[in-house]
Design a protein around this motif. Sequence first.
Motif: not given
Length: 91
Positions: A64-91
């Motif tokens: 997002p900005s000069r303050f954030a720094k992504v050093s590594e990102m592991d991405v995995n494909k998931l199976n199925g079709e989730p029932e999400y209807n929005s994108f949320n921040v979880k706490y």
Amino acid sequence: MKYVSAKVQGRVQGVGFRYFTQHTAMSHDIVGWVKNEDDGAVLIEAYGDDNNIDRFLEEIKRGPSRFAKVSEMDVNKLNGEPEYNSFNVKY
């Protein structure tokens, strides 16, 4: 459609990364969630059109900005079709 999980590591907590992720996901018509992990990483689950997911992940790698720094990102494909209807921040 593509369904993925991503674990993002680096300087990604306390720099607005989750809200950046939510905004980016919404701008690419992606549903799912993002949350901070106890180990300092950020975990993402995202579902959407293949091309939209690919563009979303490229933006997440840049962060997002000069303050954030992504050093590594592991991405995995998931199976199925989730029932999400929005994108949320979880706490």
